[in-house]
Design a protein around this motif. Sequence first.
Motif, PDB file in Angstrom:
ATOM      1  N   GLN A  13       4.169 -66.423 -23.688  1.00 19.51           N
ATOM      2  CA  GLN A  13       3.844 -67.774 -24.138  1.00 19.51           C
ATOM      3  C   GLN A  13       4.930 -68.267 -25.085  1.00 19.51           C
ATOM      4  O   GLN A  13       5.651 -67.473 -25.705  1.00 19.51           O
ATOM      5  N   ALA A  14       5.009 -69.568 -25.202  1.00 18.98           N
ATOM      6  CA  ALA A  14       5.975 -70.174 -26.115  1.00 18.98           C
ATOM      7  C   ALA A  14       5.800 -69.607 -27.524  1.00 18.98           C
ATOM      8  O   ALA A  14       4.662 -69.418 -27.988  1.00 18.98           O
ATOM      9  N   GLY A  15       6.914 -69.315 -28.164  1.00 17.26           N
ATOM     10  CA  GLY A  15       6.891 -68.704 -29.485  1.00 17.26           C
ATOM     11  C   GLY A  15       6.978 -67.196 -29.456  1.00 17.26           C
ATOM     12  O   GLY A  15       7.186 -66.559 -30.500  1.00 17.26           O
ATOM     13  N   LEU A  85      10.700 -68.075 -28.195  1.00 15.53           N
ATOM     14  CA  LEU A  85      10.995 -68.550 -26.845  1.00 15.53           C
ATOM     15  C   LEU A  85      10.331 -69.882 -26.564  1.00 15.53           C
ATOM     16  O   LEU A  85       9.217 -70.163 -27.047  1.00 15.53           O
ATOM     17  N   LYS A  86      11.026 -70.688 -25.771  1.00 14.07           N
ATOM     18  CA  LYS A  86      10.564 -72.018 -25.390  1.00 14.07           C
ATOM     19  C   LYS A  86      10.444 -72.098 -23.868  1.00 14.07           C
ATOM     20  O   LYS A  86      11.144 -71.348 -23.152  1.00 14.07           O
ATOM     21  N   VAL A 118      12.710 -64.340 -16.613  1.00 16.76           N
ATOM     22  CA  VAL A 118      12.000 -64.661 -17.849  1.00 16.76           C
ATOM     23  C   VAL A 118      11.236 -65.957 -17.627  1.00 16.76           C
ATOM     24  O   VAL A 118      11.819 -66.961 -17.218  1.00 16.76           O
ATOM     25  N   THR A 119       9.938 -65.930 -17.879  1.00 18.32           N
ATOM     26  CA  THR A 119       9.099 -67.109 -17.729  1.00 18.32           C
ATOM     27  C   THR A 119       8.347 -67.356 -19.028  1.00 18.32           C
ATOM     28  O   THR A 119       7.652 -66.464 -19.522  1.00 18.32           O
TER      29      THR A 119
END
Length: 122
Positions: A13-15, A85-86, A118-119
């Motif tokens: 997840q984002a972050g 991560l974004k 990477v997702t």
Amino acid sequence: QVQLVESGGGSVQAGGSLRLSCAASGDTYKSYSMGWFRQAPGKERDWVATRQQWGTTTYTDSVKGRFTISKDYAKNTLYLQMNSLKPEDTAMYYCAADTQVSRLWNGRADYWGQGTQVTVSS
């Protein structure tokens, strides 16, 4: 000759954070500059980060302060620590190596790995 095998990709997840690894084999590993690239669906492959033979590191602006490239000589492995991560970081990530760092920067490195996905979800 250098053989490169990436691992460590996944879905977060984002972050969140991920650490990519690039295991290198070949007698000349220590004399190569190495780097990371990424390619999102429908887009060109972009340079992400480079670690030169003598240790100097450089990053594309969009990952500065979030990603860290490093190398473990004992394990012959290049790493990319990715924090905060974004969703726009979603891509296939590739490791590359070349004796000339300029060839890394322009995406014309001699040696490439097969990539790791990477997702990042929002």
